[in-house]
Design a protein around this motif. Structure first.
Motif, PDB file in Angstrom:
ATOM      1  N   ASP A 207      -5.774  21.358 -36.474  1.00  0.00           N
ATOM      2  CA  ASP A 207      -4.605  22.426 -36.266  1.00  0.00           C
ATOM      3  C   ASP A 207      -5.376  24.050 -35.898  1.00  0.00           C
ATOM      4  O   ASP A 207      -7.317  24.369 -35.647  1.00  0.00           O
ATOM      5  CB  ASP A 207      -3.407  22.886 -36.311  1.00  0.00           C
ATOM      6  N   ASP A 208      -5.055  24.813 -35.426  1.00  0.00           N
ATOM      7  CA  ASP A 208      -5.343  25.995 -35.294  1.00  0.00           C
ATOM      8  C   ASP A 208      -6.117  26.984 -36.191  1.00  0.00           C
ATOM      9  O   ASP A 208      -7.099  27.121 -36.308  1.00  0.00           O
ATOM     10  CB  ASP A 208      -5.069  26.933 -34.125  1.00  0.00           C
ATOM     11  N   ALA A 209      -5.370  27.154 -36.647  1.00  0.00           N
ATOM     12  CA  ALA A 209      -5.306  27.263 -38.479  1.00  0.00           C
ATOM     13  C   ALA A 209      -6.277  26.493 -39.159  1.00  0.00           C
ATOM     14  O   ALA A 209      -7.437  27.424 -39.498  1.00  0.00           O
ATOM     15  CB  ALA A 209      -4.261  27.114 -38.935  1.00  0.00           C
ATOM     16  N   ALA A 210      -6.678  26.031 -39.651  1.00  0.00           N
ATOM     17  CA  ALA A 210      -8.014  24.259 -39.353  1.00  0.00           C
ATOM     18  C   ALA A 210      -8.845  24.870 -38.801  1.00  0.00           C
ATOM     19  O   ALA A 210     -10.028  25.392 -39.495  1.00  0.00           O
ATOM     20  CB  ALA A 210      -7.339  22.842 -39.649  1.00  0.00           C
ATOM     21  N   LEU A 211      -8.774  25.136 -37.821  1.00  0.00           N
ATOM     22  CA  LEU A 211     -10.304  25.865 -36.709  1.00  0.00           C
ATOM     23  C   LEU A 211     -10.502  26.861 -37.504  1.00  0.00           C
ATOM     24  O   LEU A 211     -11.682  27.264 -37.748  1.00  0.00           O
ATOM     25  CB  LEU A 211     -10.246  25.462 -35.439  1.00  0.00           C
ATOM     26  N   ALA A 212      -9.853  27.942 -37.279  1.00  0.00           N
ATOM     27  CA  ALA A 212     -10.846  28.969 -37.484  1.00  0.00           C
ATOM     28  C   ALA A 212     -10.865  29.440 -38.922  1.00  0.00           C
ATOM     29  O   ALA A 212     -11.325  30.198 -39.851  1.00  0.00           O
ATOM     30  CB  ALA A 212      -8.800  29.811 -37.452  1.00  0.00           C
ATOM     31  N   ARG A 213     -10.173  28.851 -39.635  1.00  0.00           N
ATOM     32  CA  ARG A 213     -10.703  28.706 -41.653  1.00  0.00           C
ATOM     33  C   ARG A 213     -12.337  28.041 -41.292  1.00  0.00           C
ATOM     34  O   ARG A 213     -13.251  28.327 -41.659  1.00  0.00           O
ATOM     35  CB  ARG A 213      -9.823  27.778 -42.097  1.00  0.00           C
ATOM     36  N   ARG A 214     -12.916  26.667 -40.690  1.00  0.00           N
ATOM     37  CA  ARG A 214     -14.251  26.815 -40.460  1.00  0.00           C
ATOM     38  C   ARG A 214     -15.224  27.102 -39.200  1.00  0.00           C
ATOM     39  O   ARG A 214     -15.916  27.644 -39.755  1.00  0.00           O
ATOM     40  CB  ARG A 214     -14.332  25.060 -39.393  1.00  0.00           C
TER      41      ARG A 214
END
Length: 302
Positions: A207-214
């Protein structure tokens, strides 16, 4: 399952590596995980395992330490299929050469597409901290890409063979969404986890949040990379970010002109400047103009 575990480790790592090389490794691991078996010759042809056989050596009073193939903190997971260099083992070899009173200079013999972020900054910082102890020269023959340049740039001097190249300053990660493949096989996976972010993207979409963390982790590694190169080459951060290839490779002569390297030269020229040579004098009977008796008889010239 062995190659499935290695593939998982590869996709979880941040890489300072030429993208084509990582794609090659991932394709190989995927085929192995799917049950495709390769002979030792096929493995060597696909990944070039021959580089794993390179060992440290002495040329006179000069220690020559090979930095070859894919670099990883520990190569036990990938060594049998990718060859390459363990950053941990390289640290031990470097420290051994540094402490050896008979070693008057150290040459890093570099030919690598880069490798894992893990261990690269530590190795670069250790080499940088050793400056002034004894001459340290990174000789690039013919490629110092990404993590390899991260490490090599820490030497007192960077020399590039005239047909070589350095750079590829950048970091990336990969994530495979396998949910579609499982659906086609009729497999429905349930992930049971504890911890808010523990199961983000486990073989499924990010999801967008997981992608942002990576993305943030990749950006942090890139910032570490840029800062190390700027320190090593005594230039500004902007000089590295806005120049130095901006993630691309830079050929030898332009790299020297831009300050990424110090001079052009072959490995033997580098060793000769340090009072050694990789070539030994030919045996007396085989020197130019002196043919051995067996050869003379074969040519009926005796």
């Amino acid at each position: 399952m062995k190659y499935g575990h290695i593939l998982m480790a590869v996709t979880e790592e941040r890489w300072a590596l030429r993208e084509a090389k990582l794609q090659e490794i991932v394709a190989f691991l995927e085929a192995q995980a799917d049950g495709v078996k390769f002979s030792a010759e096929e493995v060597q042809a696909r990944i070039s395992n021959a580089q794993a056989k390179e060992v440290a050596r002495r040329e006179g009073a000069v220690a020559v330490l090979p930095l070859r193939g894919v670099i990883a903190n520990r190569m036990n997971l990938m060594g049998d299929i990718s060859g390459g260099t363990s950053a941990e083992a390289f640290r031990h070899a470097f420290q051994g050469a540094l402490r050896d009173p008979e070693v008057k200079a150290i040459v890093l013999d570099v030919d690598s597409p880069g490798g894992a972020v893990s261990g690269s900054d530590e190795l670069s910082s250790m080499i940088f901290a050793a400056r002034g102890t004894k001459p340290i020269v990174a000789h690039v023959d013919a490629t110092a890409a990404s993590a390899a340049y991260w490490i090599a740039s820490a030497a007192d001097e960077v020399v590039v063979t005239p047909t070589g190249a350095v750079g590829s300053i950048g970091v990336f990660g990969i994530h495979d969404d396998l949910s579609g493949a499982r659906e086609k096989l009729g497999v429905k996976r349930t992930i049971i986890s504890a911890g808010r972010f523990k199961a983000d993207g486990v073989a499924g979409p990010l999801d967008d949040a997981a992608l942002a963390r990576r993305q943030a982790r990749v950006e942090a590694a890139y910032d570490m990379f840029v800062r190390a190169v700027a320190r090593n080459r005594n230039v500004s951060l902007s000089a590295v970010r806005d120049g130095f290839g901006q993630g691309d490779m830079v050929d030898a002569a332009p790299a020297v002109a831009e300050g990424m390297a110090d001079r052009l030269g072959t490995l033997d020229e580098t060793l000769q400047r340090l009072g050694a040579s990789q070539y030994r004098p030919a045996p007396a009977a085989r020197r130019a103009g002196v043919a051995p008796r067996r050869a003379l008889r074969a040519l009926d010239l005796s």
